[in-house]
Design an enzyme around this catalytic site. Structure first.
Site, PDB file in Angstrom:
ATOM      1  N   ASP A   1      -7.235   3.451  -9.527  1.00  0.00           N
ATOM      2  CA  ASP A   1      -8.610   3.059  -9.217  1.00  0.00           C
ATOM      3  C   ASP A   1      -9.416   4.316  -8.905  1.00  0.00           C
ATOM      4  O   ASP A   1      -9.073   5.079  -7.997  1.00  0.00           O
ATOM      5  CB  ASP A   1      -8.603   2.123  -8.001  1.00  0.00           C
ATOM      6  CG  ASP A   1      -9.950   1.456  -7.778  1.00  0.00           C
ATOM      7  OD1 ASP A   1     -10.984   2.063  -8.102  1.00  0.00           O
ATOM      8  OD2 ASP A   1      -9.964   0.310  -7.274  1.00  0.00           O
TER       9      ASP A   1
ATOM     10  N   ASN B   1       0.868  -1.162   0.000  1.00  0.00           N
ATOM     11  CA  ASN B   1       0.000   0.000   0.000  1.00  0.00           C
ATOM     12  C   ASN B   1       0.913   1.222   0.000  1.00  0.00           C
ATOM     13  O   ASN B   1       1.629   1.471   0.971  1.00  0.00           O
ATOM     14  CB  ASN B   1      -0.896  -0.006   1.245  1.00  0.00           C
ATOM     15  CG  ASN B   1      -1.885   1.151   1.277  1.00  0.00           C
ATOM     16  OD1 ASN B   1      -1.718   2.154   0.588  1.00  0.00           O
ATOM     17  ND2 ASN B   1      -2.927   1.012   2.084  1.00  0.00           N
TER      18      ASN B   1
END
Length: 319
Positions: A210, A180
């Site tokens: 995204d 992440n």
């Protein structure tokens, strides 16, 4: 008739055995809870058909193996995606980067990054949200002389991308890390910076991230104030951030977050309603090719790191 009688006796005996076993001692029943297991042990002491006492105890068992597991180092799938027919390989499209699971730090070797890059003195191209790695593979193949580092949050996608490195004979110049970015970027760049000679970040690309369309999910988007600050901390003057998306709102949102730190990043297009007509890098991603083939627009801009030295936000406020 004698066979029927024997069968009935057998069934009755089996039933009494089952009832007796349920009234004796029940086995441990583990319940997963994070990296621990809650184990309930229920003891029954019986006398004929009446249960006289019941005692329940609960214990927490944590195994070292469970503690070490993150989304990016779990045991490999029995049937991992094939590396053939790259464009047809299907993966999970979305994960929630704010979930507890994806707030874990990614595992790194003790010698990373010197164990994956042969020359730490050459410039670094960082691609955040690299997906299956096709873009960086093309870059590393046709534009040598740099190190290429791709970050991807989806574990199976990151694993797939890294498997392609050796097959393309790019070991030593290209590395994919499953992580992440909003958790690990500072840690990754700190280690890279301490191991590098003159190999500073040359360009950072964030392409078609995204979109997290729902309003309540906008906070999941990859470009955050923390990420912008981390890039400002490690990027040298004149280094470039290249942003592009086929969703105008997503590009505008990323652009706005960088523009909030205009002491560190200068948008090369002054009007935030205008966009670059062409790809600054010149090598399209698979997503970009697909969008353009459909005749749809792509929204782009670049921001350049200023000469202002990075200071933590708290320090700036005090001054």
């Amino acid at each position: 008739s004698s066979v029927i009688v024997m069968l009935k006796r057998f069934i009755l005996a089996a039933m009494w055995t089952l009832i007796a076993s349920r009234q004796s001692v029940r086995a441990l029943r583990p319940v997963s809870f994070g990296s621990s297991r809650l184990v309930s042990l229920r003891l029954f002491s019986t006398n004929d058909d009446n249960v006289k006492s019941t005692e329940t105890t609960t214990a927490t068992i944590t195994t070292a193996e469970e503690e070490e597991h993150t989304p990016w180092n779990r045991p490999p799938q029995e049937n991992p995606p094939s590396s053939r027919n790259n464009n047809k390989t299907r993966f999970r499209q979305h994960v929630n980067p704010l979930s507890k699971l994806y707030q874990m730090q990614t595992p790194l070797s003790d010698t990373w990054p010197t164990d994956v890059f042969d020359d730490m003195t050459i410039p670094l191209h960082l691609d955040i949200g690299c997906s299956k790695g096709g873009f960086l593979i093309e870059m590393a193949t046709h534009q040598p002389g740099k190190n290429y580092l791709g970050l991807e949050i989806r574990p199976s996608v990151a694993e797939y991308a890294q498997q392609r490195v050796a097959k393309r004979d790019l070991t030593g110049t290209l590395n994919f890390v499953g992580c992440n970015a909003n958790v690990d970027l500072d840690r990754l760049l700190t280690r890279y910076d301490s191991a590098s000679g003159d190999g500073l970040i040359d360009i950072v690309s964030i392409q078609f991230p995204d979109p997290h369309f729902k309003t309540q999910h906008a906070k999941r988007r990859v470009v955050t104030p923390s990420l912008v600050e981390t890039l400002a901390k490690f990027m040298p003057a004149s280094a470039v951030v290249f942003l592009q998306s086929d969703v105008q709102d997503v590009l505008d949102d990323m652009r706005a977050k960088f523009r909030e730190y205009d002491q560190y990043f200068q948008d090369e297009i002054s009007d935030d309603t205008e966009y670059m007509p062409e790809n600054y890098i010149g090598v399209p991603t698979e997503r970009e090719t697909s969008v353009l083939d459909k005749g749809l627009p792509v929204f782009r801009t670049i921001l350049r790191r200023t000469t202002t030295a990075y200071q933590k936000q708290e320090e700036e406020e005090e001054q």
